[in-house]
Structure formats: C-alpha cells, structure tokens
Design a protein around this motif. Structure first.
Motif, PDB file in Angstrom:
ATOM      1  N   TYR A 182      25.929   2.111 -40.329  1.00 13.63           N
ATOM      2  CA  TYR A 182      26.825   3.128 -40.877  1.00 13.63           C
ATOM      3  C   TYR A 182      27.962   2.457 -41.631  1.00 13.63           C
ATOM      4  O   TYR A 182      28.568   1.498 -41.154  1.00 13.63           O
ATOM      5  N   ALA A 218      31.340   3.832 -43.603  1.00 11.21           N
ATOM      6  CA  ALA A 218      32.172   4.981 -43.946  1.00 11.21           C
ATOM      7  C   ALA A 218      32.541   4.998 -45.424  1.00 11.21           C
ATOM      8  O   ALA A 218      32.598   6.072 -46.036  1.00 11.21           O
ATOM      9  N   GLU A 219      32.775   3.842 -46.010  1.00  8.92           N
ATOM     10  CA  GLU A 219      33.174   3.817 -47.421  1.00  8.92           C
ATOM     11  C   GLU A 219      32.029   4.270 -48.329  1.00  8.92           C
ATOM     12  O   GLU A 219      32.258   4.958 -49.325  1.00  8.92           O
ATOM     13  N   ARG A 278      32.059   7.965 -48.127  1.00  5.02           N
ATOM     14  CA  ARG A 278      33.167   8.489 -48.949  1.00  5.02           C
ATOM     15  C   ARG A 278      32.797   8.462 -50.429  1.00  5.02           C
ATOM     16  O   ARG A 278      33.066   9.415 -51.165  1.00  5.02           O
ATOM     17  N   ALA A 288      34.143  11.054 -43.098  1.00  5.11           N
ATOM     18  CA  ALA A 288      33.456   9.752 -43.101  1.00  5.11           C
ATOM     19  C   ALA A 288      34.009   8.810 -42.047  1.00  5.11           C
ATOM     20  O   ALA A 288      33.258   8.067 -41.410  1.00  5.11           O
ATOM     21  N   GLY A 289      35.304   8.838 -41.825  1.00  8.43           N
ATOM     22  CA  GLY A 289      35.931   7.966 -40.835  1.00  8.43           C
ATOM     23  C   GLY A 289      35.651   8.362 -39.391  1.00  8.43           C
ATOM     24  O   GLY A 289      35.953   7.599 -38.478  1.00  8.43           O
ATOM     25  N   GLY A 315      32.736   8.632 -38.048  1.00  8.09           N
ATOM     26  CA  GLY A 315      31.518   7.996 -37.554  1.00  8.09           C
ATOM     27  C   GLY A 315      30.448   9.024 -37.249  1.00  8.09           C
ATOM     28  O   GLY A 315      30.586  10.211 -37.556  1.00  8.09           O
ATOM     29  N   ALA A 325      30.458  12.496 -39.086  1.00  5.37           N
ATOM     30  CA  ALA A 325      30.007  12.341 -40.469  1.00  5.37           C
ATOM     31  C   ALA A 325      28.582  12.838 -40.692  1.00  5.37           C
ATOM     32  O   ALA A 325      28.281  13.418 -41.744  1.00  5.37           O
TER      33      ALA A 325
END
Length: 197
Positions: free
Chosen positions: A56, A58-59, A62, A120-121, A123, A174
C-alpha cells in the motif's frame, strides 16, 4: 522504494495505447477518450494495493484521486457537448437524453475522489480483496467494481438523495473509499457507455 507519480506513469503509458485504441477519434471525442483511459489505467494500478497484492502506498492513492478530480465534475461534462456521439465515440445517446443523471454522476465522482484523496492516509481496512458490501463485489472479478449493482445494502447512492459527501468518505479506510469512488465509474459506464464488441 522511490515514489513515482501515478499521473505521470498513466500519461506516459496511455500515449501508445491511446494511439492504437482510439485511432479514429479526433478533437473532443479523443480528449474524453484519453481522460477515461487515464482514469482506467489509474484504477488498474491501484486495485492490486486494495486487494493487498502489492504494498500500500498512500501517495499513489492520493495521486489517483487527484487524477479522478482532474477529469470529474464540470471537467468531464464539458467533454460531452451535444452532437459528439456516434462512432468512434463509446458514449451512448443516453448521455444527452439523460443529461441530469450523467452530470450528477460526474459531480459525484468529483466529490468521492476528494474523499478518497483525504482517506488515503487512513490505510487499508478490512475489505480483503473479494469482500462485498451488500451485493457489489469489490474488485474481485477484474472489473472496476463488479456488477455496478449498488453498495451498502442495495442502495446505489447514485442520485436519489443518497450521495455521501467527501467528509464522510474521508473517514473511511482507503480501500472502502476507493470502492465507493470506482462504483461511481461503474455506474456511469453501465448507463452511458456502449458495450465493446
């Protein structure tokens, strides 16, 4: 691991494929096909993360959400001026005969992708690949979201007053936010995109 912008990767990868897949398209039709192709490639890049098949990031999620936002809402609807249907366009005539519904889905994609960017942050939650939420299989069959039949107990949330806002989606894990966002894509394709032969 070095983070790479998914937007850049999608644009580079999409250039060669687009030239082949949309050979007869020009002007605004080609522009909207390129936008749809970019979003489709972004979904395919992120879906393995959501199924826990890849790590995973997150960026990357995003970046995908920002790409959706770039092509959603008014940015999407302006790519469908009246009279731009027919071959090589994949848009059904329903886009123009049911414009309010089409525009509502474009707006919903914008709202949900804003929520996805913020989620997104958070998880991954407990979605585990082939989980479902009231009938919509999540990314388990190779499609964006399975059948597009609806989510959360059969309520489609595609119009009809059931739309969530970005703040509510931002509170989700997410993978759930991604599922909600791609469900909008599926609903729109099901209603407004011609089947490929």
């Amino acid at each position: 691991m070095k983070k790479t912008s998914i937007t850049a990767a999608v644009l580079i990868a999409g250039t060669a494929v687009t030239a082949f897949a949309h050979g007869g398209a020009t002007g605004i039709v080609k522009e909207r096909m390129n936008a749809m192709l970019a979003m489709g490639k972004a979904v395919k890049a992120v879906a393995p993360m959501m199924r826990r098949e890849t790590a995973y990031d997150a960026e990357t999620v995003r970046d995908t959400a920002r790409l959706f936002q770039q092509h959603a809402g008014e940015s999407m609807t302006k790519l469908f001026p009246e009279g731009t249907g027919g071959m090589p366009s994949e848009a059904k005539e329903d886009v123009w005969t049911d414009w309010d519904r089409f525009a509502a889905l474009a707006t919903q994609l914008e709202e949900y992708s804003e929520g996805l960017e913020r989620a997104a942050g958070n998880g991954l939650g407990g979605m585990n690949g082939n989980a479902s939420m009231g009938g919509a299989t999540m990314m388990g069959d190779g499609s964006m979201m399975g059948s597009g039949n609806g989510m959360m107990g059969g309520s489609t949330m595609m119009g009809g007053g059931g739309m969530m806002d970005a703040a509510a989606i931002a509170e989700m894990p997410a993978d759930a936010a991604f599922a909600m966002t791609t469900q909008v894509c599926s609903a729109c394709h099901e209603r407004f995109r011609a089947e490929e032969d």
